[in-house]
Structure formats: C-alpha cells, structure tokens
Design an enzyme around this catalytic site. Structure first.
Site, PDB file in Angstrom:
ATOM      1  N   LYS A  18       0.807  -1.114   0.030  1.00  0.00           N
ATOM      2  CA  LYS A  18       0.033   0.042   0.053  1.00  0.00           C
ATOM      3  C   LYS A  18       0.908   1.173   0.025  1.00  0.00           C
ATOM      4  CE  LYS A  18      -3.783   1.883   2.823  1.00  0.00           C
ATOM      5  NZ  LYS A  18      -4.659   1.853   4.105  1.00  0.00           N
ATOM      6  N   SER A  49      -9.750  -0.425   7.407  1.00  0.00           N
ATOM      7  CA  SER A  49      -9.537  -0.300   5.927  1.00  0.00           C
ATOM      8  C   SER A  49      -8.573  -1.492   5.198  1.00  0.00           C
ATOM      9  CB  SER A  49      -8.321   1.014   5.809  1.00  0.00           C
ATOM     10  OG  SER A  49      -8.908   2.274   5.800  1.00  0.00           O
ATOM     11  N   SER A 107      -9.589   2.191   3.292  1.00  0.00           N
ATOM     12  CA  SER A 107      -8.664   3.196   2.272  1.00  0.00           C
ATOM     13  C   SER A 107      -7.688   2.265   1.533  1.00  0.00           C
ATOM     14  CB  SER A 107      -7.914   4.222   3.331  1.00  0.00           C
ATOM     15  OG  SER A 107      -7.074   3.322   4.326  1.00  0.00           O
TER      16      SER A 107
HETATM   17  N1  GLN Z   1     -12.646   4.263   6.836  1.00  0.00           N
HETATM   18  C1  GLN Z   1     -11.960   4.676   8.137  1.00  0.00           C
HETATM   19  C2  GLN Z   1     -11.461   6.170   8.066  1.00  0.00           C
HETATM   20  O1  GLN Z   1     -11.753   6.822   7.252  1.00  0.00           O
HETATM   21  C3  GLN Z   1     -10.775   3.870   8.482  1.00  0.00           C
HETATM   22  C4  GLN Z   1      -9.739   4.268   7.852  1.00  0.00           C
HETATM   23  C5  GLN Z   1      -8.538   3.133   8.035  1.00  0.00           C
HETATM   24  O2  GLN Z   1      -8.677   2.049   8.325  1.00  0.00           O
HETATM   25  N2  GLN Z   1      -7.436   3.547   7.692  1.00  0.00           N
HETATM   26  O3  GLN Z   1     -10.791   6.442   9.049  1.00  0.00           O
END
Ligand code: GLN
Length: 496
Positions: free
Chosen positions: A83, A182, A158
């Site tokens: 990532k 994410s 994400s």
């Molecule tokens: N969707 C969640 C956020 O926007 C989790 C993001 C993540 O796990 N990095 O914070």
C-alpha cells in the site's frame, strides 16, 4: 470489451500454488513476474489499483530468484503489492497525497522488508485514500480505483487499491493497513480476504502514521492458507516499533477445524441499516458453523453504537498530532514564494492536503484543545475501554466464545460519488469494523456470498473477530467457512 477473468496468472489458484510451482521449477520467477506485469498492463489503466509499478526492479529480482538466491524461502518469487503508505526505498511513498507526492523514503518498512527477505517480489504500490482516511479510495489525490466486480462502484477503502489488485489478480497477495476497517471493508467490497492482525502483532515501523494506537498492517489474499502464510512472514517483534509485541509467529496449520467451537452472534449488529443481502450472508455463515457442529451463542456488545463517535475522536486526535510534521519544512510539499514562515506553513498545508484530511485535522485539533480535552478526548478513551470490556465479556467471562461472527460492512460496494458529499454516511461504512481497532483484537473479513445489483454480481463480506493474539485460531475458523462455501474461488469479470 467484456473479458471473463481468466483465473489466476499462470493458472495457479493461490499464492501457495504459485510459490510451489516456482520452487519446483514448473514456472520461473521471471515468468511469474511477466505474467503479472502483463495483467497490470492490460487492466491497471482502467482499474488504477496500482499507483506505481516497478517493472524493471521486479524482473531483476525475479532473475535473482531464478538464480537460486531465495531458494527455500517462504515467498520465493511470489509477486506482491504494498500500500502507498508503506515506506520503501523504491519509488515514492506518497500516501496518495499531494503532500508526499515527491517523498522518497530513505528506509523500508519492516513488514515490506520481511516480505522481500522471504523472497517476495514487490510489483508496485497501490492506490489508497489520502493518508488512509476514507472508505472508498475516492480521496486519493491521484484518481480513483475501480471495483473489479462492477466498475461503477468503489472498491472500498482506504486500502482500495490493494483489495482491487488482489481481486483482479494483478498480484498474488498484497499488504494493507487497517486503522478503523481499511483492510476488512475493501476486502468485503472486492470479494477477497482481508486480515487485521492484533495491535502489536505486525511492526508499524515505516508505516506512515495515521492514528498510532489503532494502525495495523495486514494481508489481502485470495485463500485462507495464503493469508496465514503472509501473516506468518510479516508478524513478529521489531525493536524499531516500541508497540510491537514480543515473540514471532511461526507458520501454523489452518486445516485443523476448531473443536467444541463456540461462535458468538452480537445482537447489536442486527440493524435495519443492513442491506438484506448482508443479513442473508451472515445467516448463511451462521448455518455453516452450525452444520460444522459449532455452538451458536447470542452475545451482547452493548457499547457498539459508540464505536463510530469514539473512533472519530481518537483517530482524528492522533491524526492531528501525527500530521503536524507535514509543514513544508520538516516534511512534505513546500509552497512557493511565502510571505513569511506562518504563510509557508499555511500555504504548504492548504495546497498539500485534500479536503478529508483537512477535516480530520480540524476535528482532532478541536477534540484536543484545552477547553474540550476532557469533554471529548478523555471521555472517548473511557468509552474505548468499555468497548474493549464488551469483547472481553463475550470471549472470556461466561459466554466463552472462540470468535464473534458478524457482517464486515452494512452493505455491498456503493456507487462513485454516492457518499462523497456526506462524510457521516461514509464514516458509517465502518460501523462493524472500528470496534476491533479500538479493542486491539484480531479480525478478518471473508467472502460471504453475492448480491445481484443492476445485473451484476457484487461480493459480500462476513467478519470473524477473535481475542488478541488468537490469529491462528481465527484463521482455522475462517478456513472452515472457506472450505464449506467455496466463496473464495469466485473471480470477478473484468469489464475493461
Ligand atoms: N474508513 C476509516 C476512516 O476513514 C478507516 C480508515 C482506516 O482504517 N485507515 O478513518
């Protein structure tokens, strides 16, 4: 042009199969890398799962593997993706942000280095929501990643690029990071496996920090044995991460079903907000375990509803502190012709960060400001403790569950733009995932079935949650579902 996805590259159905084919000389590592680079060439322009591809160095590494350099190693010759928030000395570690668009890391993240040391070949880095803030990958500064099952839909986020890359077979497995869901949420939306290990299981050294008490690196894979192998490679104590747990994690046998299995079903996760197909996939998974002889017990996680508010205080507070370093001086984009130092900070940050990141920094700064610290931040920490207690009650006191089974997300993949104007609707996608991060336990999203929408199949995820450091059991329980349903065998049609 509509192409049926032709199984995995080189006809291998799993990372382990490919690894073994390379080890026994049936396939060369160069052929494996070429096969994946061909697929990336064919599909990535449209899907945009990869943000950067390292074709030359991947082929060079493959030649070294073919020359016997990594012989006998766990991932010798296996092409993988990382990532964009994971530092490596190759390319730019941009976190899919304008702020870090030109950032070249002088070092490599421990988890990435462990993959390389095990003989894996990094094909490139995947697109993500900027600084890992988001649930759709629409917040990337470089463009959006499409869902391979239906290209009108988001891949989740994400880590949407990693999930889409594994689903479309542009790599054999990938790494993601999970702060509030994410890894698991995009895995569910793309029909692959996504594992969030226990907090401390995998080193965070070299992971660009979002919320340091929640962030964890974990694998995306197409099969449970593949996920287990990836985890055993990246897990283990790292003196460079003071929160990493002692002890390594050896390879373990996921084929052994768990005896006297007790599966907890949290009453609080039955909600009218769940898509009916999500509830159906959940019920089907419950039946799978029942048929396997498991005892199904109702459990109470009464503080579930506070997960999202607590997460959005803790995560934004930590983010506002972590992201203070991007000021155009220490790190990051530097604005031109500032009037003075304050103007330099202001302009650099205004130009470098996208709207969602700015929103998070402002929320977090507010929660930490002197007048509100107790009312918001301290209070959130107390409720976080209660959420952890809920899980402990289900696992240890009285109910004695081995795992909790619940949906991964309230619904399947949604359309582009659908939630971009409504941050709360976007945040609510993580309603079933954030609590595992707040409690620090281990959880996984598995392919749990399909729903047909607009004439196209979209995958659904089911989630298993285990106590901290019980990944081996978690994966054995997950493997029981995989074997019974065969859902991990399905591949997306690629409309490109
Ligand atoms: N969707 C969640 C956020 O926007 C989790 C993001 C993540 O796990 N990095 O914070």
């Amino acid at each position: 042009m509509r192409l049926e996805c032709d199984g995995m590259a080189l006809g291998c159905n799993s990372l382990i199969e490919l690894r073994d084919a390379i080890a026994t000389g049936k396939v060369s590592a160069v052929d494996a890398v070429r096969a994946y680079l061909d697929r990336i060439e064919r599909y990535n322009k449209k899907l945009f799962a990869f943000r950067e591809v390292y074709a030359d160095s991947a082929l060079a590494r493959a030649r070294q593997v073919d020359a016997g350099e990594s012989r006998g190693r766990a991932l010798a010759g296996v092409p993988v993706a990382i990532k964009d928030c994971m530092c490596s000395t190759e390319g730019t570690t941009a976190c899919s942000s304008r702020m870090l668009a030109n950032y070249r890391s002088p070092f490599t993240a421990t988890a990435v280095q462990k993959l390389i040391d095990a003989g894996a070949i990094v094909l490139g880095r995947t697109n993500m929501d900027e600084f890992a803030m988001g649930s759709s990958t629409e917040h990337s500064a470089f463009g959006r990643t499409l869902n391979p099952w239906n290209t009108d839909c988001v891949p989740g986020g994400s880590s949407g690029g990693s999930a889409a890359a594994v689903a479309a077979d542009l790599c054999a497995a990938a790494l993601g990071s999970d702060t509030g869901g994410s890894i698991r949420q995009p895995a569910a939306l793309c029909g692959v496996i996504g594992l969030k290990p226990t907090y401390g299981r995998v080193s965070r050294y070299g992971l660009v920090a979002f919320a340091s008490s929640l962030d964890q690196i974990g694998p995306f894979a197409r099969t449970i044995p593949d996920a287990a192998l990836m985890l055993s490679v990246i897990a283990g104590h790292d003196p460079l991460d003071s929160t990493s747990a002692p002890g390594n994690m050896d390879a373990f046998d996921v084929e052994q079903p768990v005896q006297n299995l007790r599966i907890g079903i949290p009453a609080q996760y039955r909600s009218d907000a769940n898509h009916p197909a999500v509830s159906a996939a959940w019920d089907e998974a419950i039946a799978v375990y029942q048929d396997a002889g498991a005892k199904i017990v109702e459990v109470e996680l009464p503080h579930t509803e506070y997960g999202i508010p607590v997460y959005y205080i803790v995560a934004t507070a930590e983010a506002s502190s972590n992201l203070a370093r991007y000021d155009g001086v220490h790190y990051g984009h530097r604005a031109q012709n500032p009037a003075d130092l304050i103007d330099l900070y202001c302009k650099s940050r205004s130009e470098g960060f996208g709207d969602e990141v700015k929103r998070r920094i402002m929320l977090g700064t507010y929660a930490l400001s002197s007048g509100y610290y107790d009312a918001y931040y301290n209070r959130a920490l107390k409720v976080r403790r209660l959420i952890k207690q809920d899980f402990d009650n289900a696992f240890f006191q009285g109910r004695g569950c081995d795992a909790i089974l619940c949906p991964s997300t309230p619904g399947p993949a949604f359309k582009f733009g659908e939630k971009m104007d409504d941050p709360l609707a976007m945040y609510l996608n993580d309603v079933y995932t954030v609590n595992s991060n707040l409690a620090g336990n281990a959880s996984i999203s598995l392919p749990g079935g399909f729903v047909e929408i607009d004439g196209k199949r979209l995958p659904l995820g089911v989630q298993l949650i285990c106590p901290a450091f019980e990944e081996a059991k978690l994966l054995r329980i997950a493997r029981m579902h995989e074997k019974a349903t065969g859902y991990t065998q399905h591949r997306p049609p690629l409309d490109v």
